[in-house]
Design a protein around this motif. Sequence first.
Motif, mmCIF file in Angstrom:
data_model
loop_
_atom_site.group_PDB
_atom_site.id
_atom_site.type_symbol
_atom_site.label_atom_id
_atom_site.label_comp_id
_atom_site.label_asym_id
_atom_site.label_seq_id
_atom_site.Cartn_x
_atom_site.Cartn_y
_atom_site.Cartn_z
ATOM 1 N N ILE A 1 20.653 16.454 35.357
ATOM 2 C CA ILE A 1 20.644 15.973 36.739
ATOM 3 C C ILE A 1 19.300 15.340 37.084
ATOM 4 N N SER A 2 19.345 14.158 37.679
ATOM 5 C CA SER A 2 18.150 13.517 38.230
ATOM 6 C C SER A 2 17.969 14.042 39.647
ATOM 7 N N SER A 3 16.983 14.914 39.842
ATOM 8 C CA SER A 3 16.827 15.599 41.122
ATOM 9 C C SER A 3 16.574 14.627 42.271
ATOM 10 N N GLU A 4 15.947 13.472 41.967
ATOM 11 C CA GLU A 4 15.650 12.521 43.040
ATOM 12 C C GLU A 4 16.914 11.866 43.596
ATOM 13 N N LEU A 5 18.008 11.914 42.859
ATOM 14 C CA LEU A 5 19.274 11.345 43.323
ATOM 15 C C LEU A 5 20.144 12.395 44.009
ATOM 16 N N PHE A 6 19.750 13.654 43.915
ATOM 17 C CA PHE A 6 20.562 14.762 44.411
ATOM 18 C C PHE A 6 20.145 15.113 45.838
ATOM 19 N N THR A 7 21.120 15.277 46.728
ATOM 20 C CA THR A 7 20.831 15.655 48.111
ATOM 21 C C THR A 7 20.803 17.182 48.240
ATOM 22 N N ASP A 8 20.307 17.652 49.366
ATOM 23 C CA ASP A 8 20.290 19.092 49.622
ATOM 24 C C ASP A 8 21.711 19.658 49.666
ATOM 25 N N VAL A 9 22.629 18.896 50.242
ATOM 26 C CA VAL A 9 24.023 19.346 50.313
ATOM 27 C C VAL A 9 24.603 19.499 48.907
ATOM 28 N N GLU A 10 24.322 18.534 48.050
ATOM 29 C CA GLU A 10 24.833 18.594 46.680
ATOM 30 C C GLU A 10 24.190 19.738 45.894
ATOM 31 N N ARG A 11 22.900 19.949 46.126
ATOM 32 C CA ARG A 11 22.210 21.057 45.449
ATOM 33 C C ARG A 11 22.805 22.395 45.876
ATOM 34 N N LYS A 12 23.112 22.543 47.157
ATOM 35 C CA LYS A 12 23.731 23.781 47.640
ATOM 36 C C LYS A 12 25.112 23.966 47.026
ATOM 37 N N TRP A 13 25.872 22.875 46.950
ATOM 38 C CA TRP A 13 27.206 22.967 46.336
ATOM 39 C C TRP A 13 27.090 23.488 44.912
ATOM 40 N N LEU A 14 26.165 22.917 44.136
ATOM 41 C CA LEU A 14 26.020 23.313 42.742
ATOM 42 C C LEU A 14 25.589 24.773 42.624
ATOM 43 N N ASN A 15 24.629 25.188 43.432
ATOM 44 C CA ASN A 15 24.170 26.575 43.376
ATOM 45 C C ASN A 15 25.273 27.552 43.779
ATOM 46 N N ASP A 16 26.034 27.197 44.808
ATOM 47 C CA ASP A 16 27.146 28.057 45.236
ATOM 48 C C ASP A 16 28.205 28.151 44.141
ATOM 49 N N TYR A 17 28.507 27.005 43.530
ATOM 50 C CA TYR A 17 29.505 26.998 42.452
ATOM 51 C C TYR A 17 29.032 27.860 41.288
ATOM 52 N N HIS A 18 27.792 27.708 40.891
ATOM 53 C CA HIS A 18 27.262 28.481 39.763
ATOM 54 C C HIS A 18 27.207 29.972 40.077
ATOM 55 N N GLN A 19 26.923 30.312 41.328
ATOM 56 C CA GLN A 19 26.918 31.721 41.714
ATOM 57 C C GLN A 19 28.320 32.312 41.551
ATOM 58 N N GLU A 20 29.344 31.541 41.925
ATOM 59 C CA GLU A 20 30.717 32.011 41.776
ATOM 60 C C GLU A 20 31.095 32.141 40.299
ATOM 61 N N VAL A 21 30.668 31.173 39.479
ATOM 62 C CA VAL A 21 30.938 31.246 38.044
ATOM 63 C C VAL A 21 30.328 32.519 37.462
ATOM 64 N N TRP A 22 29.066 32.805 37.802
ATOM 65 C CA TRP A 22 28.394 33.994 37.281
ATOM 66 C C TRP A 22 29.105 35.276 37.736
ATOM 67 N N ARG A 23 29.471 35.317 39.004
ATOM 68 C CA ARG A 23 30.102 36.520 39.553
ATOM 69 C C ARG A 23 31.439 36.816 38.888
ATOM 70 N N LYS A 24 32.213 35.765 38.587
ATOM 71 C CA LYS A 24 33.552 35.976 38.043
ATOM 72 C C LYS A 24 33.582 36.100 36.520
ATOM 73 N N VAL A 25 32.709 35.374 35.838
ATOM 74 C CA VAL A 25 32.793 35.308 34.379
ATOM 75 C C VAL A 25 31.908 36.340 33.684
ATOM 76 N N SER A 26 30.738 36.608 34.224
ATOM 77 C CA SER A 26 29.800 37.493 33.517
ATOM 78 C C SER A 26 30.371 38.876 33.204
ATOM 79 N N PRO A 27 31.203 39.476 34.083
ATOM 80 C CA PRO A 27 31.750 40.789 33.727
ATOM 81 C C PRO A 27 32.631 40.770 32.476
ATOM 82 N N ARG A 28 33.092 39.596 32.069
ATOM 83 C CA ARG A 28 33.953 39.496 30.890
ATOM 84 C C ARG A 28 33.155 39.228 29.605
#
Length: 653
Positions: A608-635
Motif C-alpha cells: 500500500i502507498s500510504s500517501e494515496l490512502f485516506t483515513d477512512v480507507e485506513r480505518k476500513w482496513l484496520n477494522d477488517y484485519h481486526q475481524e480476520v484476527w478475531r475469527k481466524v486466530s482461534p483456529r
Amino acid sequence: MFRRLFNFARRNLDWNLSQRPASPSQLKQNYSSSIPISNEMATPVNTTDRLKHLRELMASAKYNINAYVVPSEDAHQSEYVAACDERRAFISGFNGSAGCAIVTMDKAAMFTDGRYFLQARQQMDDNWTLMKRGIPGVPSPQDYLAEHLPEGTRVGIDPTLMTATEANELKEKLQARGNGDLVAIEDNLVDIVWGKDRPERPKNTVFIHDIKYAGESHDSKVARVREFIEKENASGLVVSALDEIAWLFNLRGTDIDFNPVFFAYAVVTRDKVTLYIDEAKLTDAVRSHLSGVVVRPYHEIFGELNTLSSSLVETKSHLLVSSSTSFALVQALGTDNVKMSKSPITHLKAIKNAAELEGMRQCHIRDGAALANYFGWLENELLNKDGNLRLSEVDVADKLEELRREQEHCVGLSFSTISSVGANGAIIHYSPQRGSDALLDITKMYLCDSGGQYLDGTTDVTRTYHFGEPTAWERECFTRVLKGHIALDRAVFPNGTSGFALDPLARMPLWELGLDYRHGTGHGVGSFLNVHEGPQGVSMRKTIIDAGFNAGMTITNEPGYYEDGNFGIRIENTCLVVKADTKFDYTGGSGYLKFEPVTMVPIQKKLISSELFTDVERKWLNDYHQEVWRKVSPRLEKGSLGYEWLKRETSPM
C-alpha cells in the motif's frame, strides 16, 4: 454459447488497455495478434490433423456443410464442463472457460474475451486466428457467420450444445443475407474426430445434501417452483441447468471437476416431478430421498417431451423453458408449445436461507485458517529456506490444496487454483501446468486466486502479495485496486439496485489514471455449488441491469489491474448482501442494502502507498484485519507459522 461469450465481451468495450500509458511499440502490442511468448508459456497444440479430419467430415455427402460451430458449453450450458465435453479445447488446444470456435473449409477462428487473449495465443497453433472480442472491428461469432462467409453457407451445429434462442437468431441472420442455412446435426463431428481417445462420460453416484446445510427440503422447493408455474399459467417447467437441478433436489455430484453437480434433466409439472438421470448414479439412500419423484433414463427426456407435445397442443398449454435451454429440447417439444421465461430457480437459488448464509460465514473462516497456514508456510519457504527460484507455481498450489483439505467439511476445490508469478499474473484466468509453470521469485508479484468446496458453502478468494521489495509503481497499482475494492465494499444502496450501477465504484481509482481491467467486478457464489452463480453480478454488462440485489444473495468484490508481461493484481472477497440500517428510508419501505465480507484473509500492507490512502480507507482496513484476527486466530496453533504470519499481517496499519 454465443450469448454468454457476448456478455463476457461487452464489458470490454472501450477498455482495451489495461496498461500503464506506454510507448507506441507497447501500445501496438496490445492490439497485435502476435503476442510475444515468454519462456514460461505453454507449447501450442498441433491441430493440423484434427482440423483436416473435421473438414473431411464437413465436406462429406452425409453432412455437406461449409462451417461448423464448436462451443465451450455442454448440453446444459455449463460454464465448466466434464472432460468428455471439452470439444472446443480438443479441436483448438485452447482450454479457457469461455470461447467459441468456428471452422470453415479454409479457416479456423477462435472467439474469446479479454480474460483469455494471452492464454489463447499461447495455446493455439498457426492454424487458428484469434478473434479478440471487445476490440473495435472484431465481429461477434454470429455476425462472422452471417456476414463474413459466402452466401449460401450451410452452418452445422450440434443442437444440444446451442440454446434455442441463439440457434433461431443465427438461422434468421443466415437466411436474411441469402440462402444460407443452419443445419442441426445429430452426430457431434468433433466427437467423431476425437474417436476412442475421448474420455468416457462420468458415471459417479450422487449424494444427498443434508438439510442442515440446505436449510430447506426439496419438497418445499418444488412447491415454490409450482407457485411460479401457476402464476405463469403454464403446465410445467423444463430444468436443464445442472446447478439448478442439484439445488432443487438437494443432491450433489462429482460429474464435473470443482462443481458438485451431476448430469440430469428435470421436468416439474403441476402434479408430477420427473428426474432424468442415469439410474446407476442412484444409491438406495438417494432413491428413498427422492420418494414421490419419477426417475427416468437421462436421454429419454427428448422422446418424452416429443410425446408430451401432442397433449400440449390439445390443451393449448405450454411448458416454460429458460433462455439457456438447448435447441434440441425445444425442437423435441415444438416451438409453439414452449414459453421462454427466466427460470424461477435461478432467483430462488440465489437468495440464501439462514442455514446457507451461516454456512457461508463459517466455511470462509475455516478457509481463512487454511490460507493463513499457506501464506505463513510460503513466506518461510521463500525467505528462510531455499524455496526462492525452486518452488514452482504448481508446487505451491498443491500445498494450498493439501492445507485446505485438512479443514472440516472440505471436499475439494471450487476451481483450479490460479497460482501465478510475475507476468503470468497478467493472464487473468491463468492455469499453471507442471513442467511449464514458473518458479516463485521474491522479486516478482504473486497472485493467488483459489477456492474450496465445503459441505456448508463455497469459497472464492484472491490475494496478491510481494515477498521482496515492490516497486513504487506496483504499490501505486495495488493501492488503486484496493481503493476500488474498499469503495465497493462500503457502498450502501437501495434494495433492487443492480451491479451495473455499482461497478464504477471499483474502477474509479484506476480510471483516474486512464487504467482499467478486462473483467467484471463480481459474481454470485453458490452454496456448495458452482463458484459462479447468477443472476446477480457487478460489471458494466447491460444484461445485468435487471438483476438487482436482494438480501440473502452472495457476490464477490474483485477489482484488478493487469500489466501484460509484468504483473497482475487482484483483491477478491466473497460477500453476503445484507440489510443496511439507515437513519431514513427514502425508498418507501423497500429499504437499503450493503455488503458483508465473509472472506477472512489479510490484505498485504507492504503493497500500500500510504500517501494515496485516506483515513477512512485506513480505518476500513484496520477494522477488517481486526475481524480476520478475531475469527481466524482461534483456529490456528499458537506459535505456528500461520499464527505468527496472521498476527503480523493483521496488525494495525
